[in-house]
Every structure is written in structure tokens, then in C-alpha cells.
Design a protein around this motif. Structure first.
Motif, PDB file in Angstrom:
ATOM      1  N   VAL A 136      89.316 -44.199 120.692  1.00 44.89           N
ATOM      2  CA  VAL A 136      90.739 -44.021 120.364  1.00 44.89           C
ATOM      3  C   VAL A 136      91.210 -45.011 119.301  1.00 44.89           C
ATOM      4  N   GLN A 137      90.437 -46.061 119.042  1.00 43.78           N
ATOM      5  CA  GLN A 137      90.800 -47.054 118.030  1.00 43.78           C
ATOM      6  C   GLN A 137      90.076 -46.847 116.703  1.00 43.78           C
ATOM      7  N   ALA A 138      89.110 -45.946 116.684  1.00 42.05           N
ATOM      8  CA  ALA A 138      88.259 -45.757 115.499  1.00 42.05           C
ATOM      9  C   ALA A 138      89.050 -45.387 114.257  1.00 42.05           C
ATOM     10  N   LYS A 139      90.026 -44.512 114.389  1.00 39.31           N
ATOM     11  CA  LYS A 139      90.810 -44.061 113.232  1.00 39.31           C
ATOM     12  C   LYS A 139      91.556 -45.232 112.585  1.00 39.31           C
ATOM     13  N   ARG A 140      92.182 -46.070 113.420  1.00 37.51           N
ATOM     14  CA  ARG A 140      92.920 -47.238 112.907  1.00 37.51           C
ATOM     15  C   ARG A 140      91.986 -48.209 112.204  1.00 37.51           C
ATOM     16  N   ILE A 141      90.850 -48.484 112.826  1.00 41.36           N
ATOM     17  CA  ILE A 141      89.877 -49.420 112.247  1.00 41.36           C
ATOM     18  C   ILE A 141      89.401 -48.906 110.886  1.00 41.36           C
ATOM     19  N   ALA A 142      89.055 -47.623 110.831  1.00 43.97           N
ATOM     20  CA  ALA A 142      88.569 -47.033 109.577  1.00 43.97           C
ATOM     21  C   ALA A 142      89.626 -47.144 108.485  1.00 43.97           C
ATOM     22  N   ASN A 146      89.246 -49.573 105.342  1.00 43.79           N
ATOM     23  CA  ASN A 146      88.894 -48.654 104.256  1.00 43.79           C
ATOM     24  C   ASN A 146      87.447 -48.161 104.398  1.00 43.79           C
ATOM     25  N   LEU A 147      87.119 -47.736 105.619  1.00 44.60           N
ATOM     26  CA  LEU A 147      85.794 -47.206 105.928  1.00 44.60           C
ATOM     27  C   LEU A 147      85.910 -45.741 106.312  1.00 44.60           C
ATOM     28  N   ASP A 148      84.817 -45.032 106.203  1.00 42.34           N
ATOM     29  CA  ASP A 148      84.771 -43.654 106.676  1.00 42.34           C
ATOM     30  C   ASP A 148      84.770 -43.684 108.213  1.00 42.34           C
ATOM     31  N   GLU A 149      85.601 -42.853 108.846  1.00 47.97           N
ATOM     32  CA  GLU A 149      85.713 -42.848 110.302  1.00 47.97           C
ATOM     33  C   GLU A 149      84.382 -42.514 110.974  1.00 47.97           C
ATOM     34  N   SER A 150      83.560 -41.700 110.314  1.00 49.95           N
ATOM     35  CA  SER A 150      82.261 -41.345 110.892  1.00 49.95           C
ATOM     36  C   SER A 150      81.350 -42.566 110.992  1.00 49.95           C
ATOM     37  N   LYS A 151      81.467 -43.508 110.042  1.00 51.62           N
ATOM     38  CA  LYS A 151      80.676 -44.749 110.109  1.00 51.62           C
ATOM     39  C   LYS A 151      81.120 -45.613 111.290  1.00 51.62           C
ATOM     40  N   VAL A 152      82.417 -45.666 111.521  1.00 48.41           N
ATOM     41  CA  VAL A 152      82.944 -46.438 112.646  1.00 48.41           C
ATOM     42  C   VAL A 152      82.473 -45.810 113.961  1.00 48.41           C
ATOM     43  N   LEU A 185      79.114 -54.607 108.966  1.00 48.83           N
ATOM     44  CA  LEU A 185      79.207 -53.349 108.215  1.00 48.83           C
ATOM     45  C   LEU A 185      80.124 -53.509 107.017  1.00 48.83           C
ATOM     46  N   ALA A 186      81.227 -54.209 107.197  1.00 47.92           N
ATOM     47  CA  ALA A 186      82.184 -54.414 106.123  1.00 47.92           C
ATOM     48  C   ALA A 186      81.610 -55.291 105.010  1.00 47.92           C
ATOM     49  N   LYS A 187      80.694 -56.196 105.357  1.00 45.59           N
ATOM     50  CA  LYS A 187      80.090 -57.087 104.362  1.00 45.59           C
ATOM     51  C   LYS A 187      79.102 -56.357 103.466  1.00 45.59           C
ATOM     52  N   LYS A 188      78.562 -55.234 103.943  1.00 39.61           N
ATOM     53  CA  LYS A 188      77.554 -54.496 103.164  1.00 39.61           C
ATOM     54  C   LYS A 188      78.138 -53.793 101.974  1.00 39.61           C
TER      55      LYS A 188
END
Length: 188
Positions: A136-142, A146-152, A185-188
Motif C-alpha cells: 500500500v506504500q509502494a505508489k508513494r515511494i515510487a 522517482n522510481l518505476d512502481e514495478s521496481k519498488v 536501489l536509488a544509488k544505482k
């Protein structure tokens, strides 16, 4: 009465030796055989040391929010709130947590919120939450990172711990490990 005093003194002395000396020494010796010599599981991230088996406070929008703690994540004071589910103060606290969660995650319906995101565990130090609590938090995190939600979501799947022997307990995720993986993941 005199015939009972001597056996009582002997029993007391024996219990003191057994429970205050032998038992603690045995537990200490067994702990020395464990990884990290009984000091808990630790992980280092950004030159900081964290305990994996104690809940951590994550409140920033770029992180998965932790399970609430009744003891403010203080491991010295482990314990629950001990308030009944009908307690007005407790209900207000849970409602405030629900409101905060819905504000941070626009579009989230109240029915989608898992209980472990708005209620503290019995110890107040639970380091894990449910897979649903992460999803339920994945969308907000993405969005924030600025990440693709599928990666999260893939990161959530990779950090999901299966039940013991495949049948004892629910699937769970260690929030600290998930947030560290998110930073990597964000550092990559």
C-alpha cells in the motif's frame, strides 16, 4: 517448626545457586555460540549500525513507514499500550495514524490499510510488517523517489520472508532491510 526451617534454608540456597548462578551462566554460554555472540543481528548502512530484530522509526515519505511503537522504539522499555480496543484514547490514536497514512498515500482507501500499519505490536518493537503494509506504500515511494512502481514492488517481493517451513506464520518483511535495499536501489 525447627524441622522445617533447615530444609527451607537448604531449598532457598539451592534455588539461588541454580536460578541466579547456573542458569544465567548456561544462557550466557549458549549465547556465545550464536552469531554475533548473543548481541543481536546487526547491519551497517551509511556508516551506521542498526539492529535487525528491533523496530526502527521511519517517518520520511521516501521510506516505508514502520509499524507504530507504543514505546517510541525504545528497546529498554519494551511493551504494548495495554489499552483495550474500546478505549477512546486508543481509538483516537489509531484514527490519527489512519489519517496520517491516508494523507501520505493519496488514493488509499481506508479498507486497504492493514492493521499492522496503524497498531503497535505487543512489544512495541516489531521490526517486521506484512507484505500488504509494504504494497500500500509502494505508489508513494515510487513517486517520491522517482522510481518505476514495478521496481519498488519487485524490491518488496525480493525482501519478503516466507513462513517458517513454509507453513508456520505469515509472510513478513523486515522494514529496515527493505529501506536499506531501497536506498541501494536509488544509488544505482
Amino acid at each position: 517448626m525447627k524441622k522445617h526451617i533447615l530444609p527451607a534454608i537448604k531449598l532457598t540456597a539451592m534455588c539461588i545457586i541454580l536460578f541466579a548462578v547456573i542458569y544465567p551462566a548456561l544462557v550466557f554460554a549458549m549465547a556465545q555460540l550464536a552469531p554475533n555472540h548473543g548481541k543481536g543481528k546487526t547491519v551497517e548502512s551509511d556508516n551506521k549500525k542498526y539492529y535487525l530484530n528491533i523496530g526502527q522509526a521511519f517517518t520520511e515519505d521516501r521510506y516505508f513507514l514502520s509499524r507504530p511503537s507504543a514505546v517510541d522504539y525504545n528497546s529498554a522499555g519494551s511493551g504494548g499500550s495495554n489499552k483495550a480496543p474500546s478505549n477512546k484514547e486508543y481509538l483516537q490514536l489509531v484514527q490519527a495514524r489512519i489519517d496520517t497514512l491516508m494523507m501520505k498515500n493519496p488514493g488509499l482507501a481506508k479498507s486497504q490499510i492493514p492493521a499492522d500499519l496503524v497498531t503497535a505490536s505487543g512489544s512495541g518493537l516489531d521490526p517486521n510488517f506484512s507484505v500488504q503494509a509494504a504494497k500500500v506504500q509502494a505508489k508513494r515511494i515510487a513517486k517520491v523517489r522517482n522510481l518505476d512502481e514495478s521496481k519498488v514492488n519487485m524490491l518488496i517481493d525480493e525482501n519478503t520472508e516466507k513462513p517458517f517451513l513454509g507453513m508456520f506464520g505469515p509472510e513478513k518483511i523486515n522494514v529496515l532491510q527493505l529501506n536499506i535495499a531501497l536506498d541501494q536501489l536509488a544509488k544505482k
